[in-house]
Enzyme design. Structure first.
Site, PDB file in Angstrom:
ATOM      1  CB  THR A  66      -1.086  93.775  35.472  1.00 49.59           C
ATOM      2  OG1 THR A  66      -1.679  92.572  35.030  1.00 49.59           O
ATOM      3  CG2 THR A  66      -2.028  95.185  35.229  1.00 49.59           C
ATOM      4  CB  CYS A 104      -4.971  86.706  34.713  1.00 47.88           C
ATOM      5  SG  CYS A 104      -3.620  85.714  34.772  1.00 47.88           S
TER       6      CYS A 104
END
Lengths: 383, 383
Positions: free
Chosen positions: A74, A323
């Site tokens: 990320t 996620c």
């Protein structure tokens, strides 16, 4: 957590390889220095980080100086998107309609900062429509972001072809290769992308380490400012043990790639033969895909319901993207592929690892068949 | 790294407490889920994160919902500074002249984004000059950032008094408490700050975990966008093992705080008695300081030279801040305190931990005395 449960959610996270843990342990058990420090402890830590950098670079055909360590995928995605944007006056950024939130959400954020965000369409098989890319690139575009492999469907994109189109239009290309790493061969130069995101915990490495592989011609600004680590591109004391683990996880993934692919592909084919027999539609099934991912649905059965039911039977699978914290909406990936929203709500994902077995697949299929029968009976009673 | 070397650089990083490692190991040895996942693995991971959140909150007198986990102190500082700035139109941000680069560099970055950066002066003892703060706050200021304890000198600031002044002027207060945690008692509410940065690896926890403790009235934007973890304030799969370790490291630091302080303060007094006997000036020596930190210099002796020489003798110490990659300049902290730049170049830091012993201190002082004699002989020969 039941230890006997079968884990079929490797695209969400993977178990740490015990060989990787062994390599990390000395860096957890013994006093470590800060790699910035000039004493012996610091030099030892620095050396460990640089060794891992070489391992990561080697795995993806990059040069060690191209590897910027981050806290994960990320952060790597955000660094690519926000970092390129921060280095120049706003024009346009183009992202595909099937990107991970770690790509499309920073892009959305930039809309409030004067950037235009263009969306690149995919076809019904989940592949980037190159004519949509060409059309989008008619306007001045600083950066294009297209993932190498989709986390939900596993569908692979033709990154070299996309890179060629981007180059022709003078746009930089970032590819989120978090799901591709360790499941298919990855060569940064051959892909032709200017930046590529990687994550350790998807390849049996530790959580807390990732990297942005970066073509040095890319003008980019840091997200995190401070001590100037990672040549100023990512400040903050390095997570030595996690970086060491990431390095070895990469090396193992590379060395064992063909074996892993063969094992997993066999299991996946066994799974999908069974799924099709039970009447499943496999999304992206006509496309080149990761060897480990099956994203599928049965008519009139909620994905969430199936995930919960299979969890009770001891099988960990996912509905949509694990996620993301908001999974009440049907998968944006399936909607982008033109799947009917109602049917998309039925989607569940099985993502395999080399630690799965044929017995587990058979057990899963049997449990699934029983569950489908039960749900159908309940639906019949409800009518 | 020589295992027999004596580590005297705890403000840079600390050895992982083996009890903390034991708590982390199950999360490294056994398959873990992604905390966002809805199956048993995911729920187990989620529970571990929430347990650690309560431990961290409890240690600093905060509510668990006020704790935002980050990858470390630098990210927490950047989130505070950049995150508050992103939530509003540019006015002014005030930082003290002795902040860590993880605070002053994000502030510098914001100067290119329309923000004015005001500098709050310190006195010769390294304490914030409250009249300078009052003066700075004459202009509309969104955020003030003043560290609770300085990483180089260990000098403590009167955060409650600073918070009161900030409140009176309608400015938010962030405090970098990375060095204070585990060395003095910390109570978020009593401090009166609106945001507070913490780091695990400075308190015998793992690298890769930190937190921003955040008063919920603070309007703040994330740095990392994606899956929406940490209530949208910090996306990215949680580093479960590191967060679990951070939680226990906090709990242990709190439970053992008084013992640790007593041990370390004794060692530090023994050290400083010796240092003064050898002719050292101890920076900030007149101020309330962390119990573990001595920042000192001898006339006409380079700090870098001393660090390298003591490293060869088996003692790991620091010159200036070990968290910064550019240490050719004299310490900005000492310059802010009005120390002569030439003398400031001589500064070295010893930062103790509860794992140090009186024998190590005596050994260090003896080795230092010999080294000082040697350097003086060499200087005499060179004349």
């Amino acid at each position: 957590m039941s230890n006997s449960a079968v884990y079929l959610d490797h695209n969400a996270t993977t178990a740490l390889d015990l060989r990787v843990l062994d390599a990390m342990l000395p860096f957890l058990q013994h006093p470590q220095g800060n790699p910035t420090s000039r004493h012996s402890f610091g030099r030892h830590a620095r050396q460990a980080v640089e060794n891992a950098r070489a391992q990561v670079a080697d795995t993806v055909g990059a040069h060690p100086t191209q590897v910027v360590f981050t806290s994960g995928g990320t952060e790597a995605d955000n660094l690519a998107i926000q970092g390129v944007a921060a280095a120049q006056a706003p024009t346009s950024i183009a992202v595909s309609t099937i990107e991970h939130p770690a790509v499309y959400r920073p892009a959305q954020y930039l809309m409030g900062r004067g950037w235009k965000i263009a969306r690149i369409q995919v076809d019904e098989n989940g592949r980037i429509a190159l004519d949509s890319l060409n059309e989008v690139l008619q306007q001045k575009t600083a950066l294009v972001s297209v993932m190498a492999a989709n986390n939900e469907t596993g569908v692979l994109q033709d990154i070299p072809a996309i890179a060629e189109i981007c180059r022709r239009h003078g746009a930089l290309l970032h590819t989120d290769a978090v799901q591709a790493l360790g499941k298919i061969a990855l060569d940064f130069n051959a892909l032709g992308a200017n930046a590529m995101s990687l994550s350790a915990h998807k390849i049996h490495g530790p959580q807390g380490a990732g990297a942005l592989v970066l073509d040095k011609r890319v003008d980019i600004r840091p997200l995190l400012y401070g001590g100037g680590q990672e040549k100023g591109l990512r400040s903050g004391t390095e997570n030595i043990a996690a970086i060491v683990g990431f390095g070895l996880a990469c090396e193992l993934a590379q060395r064992e790639l063909n074996d892993r692919i063969a094992t997993i592909e066999n299991l996946r084919n066994r799974l999908e033969t069974g799924l099709r027999r039970l009447g499943a539609t496999i999304f992206g099934g006509e496309s080149a895909r990761l060897p480990n991912t099956s994203f599928f649905a049965f008519p009139n059965i909620e994905g969430e319901t199936l995930v919960v039911a299979m969890d009770k039977k001891g099988f960990a699978i996912a509905s949509g993207s694990a996620c993301s914290s908001d999974s009440t909406e049907p998968s944006h990936v399936l909607l982008a592929m033109g799947v009917d929203p109602e049917f998309a709500r039925g989607a569940v994902r099985v993502s395999l690892g080399a630690d799965n077995t044929a017995q587990q697949i058979d057990g899963f299929l049997l449990a699934l068949e029983n569950e489908l029968l039960r749900l159908k009976r309940m639906a019949a009673l409800a009518v």
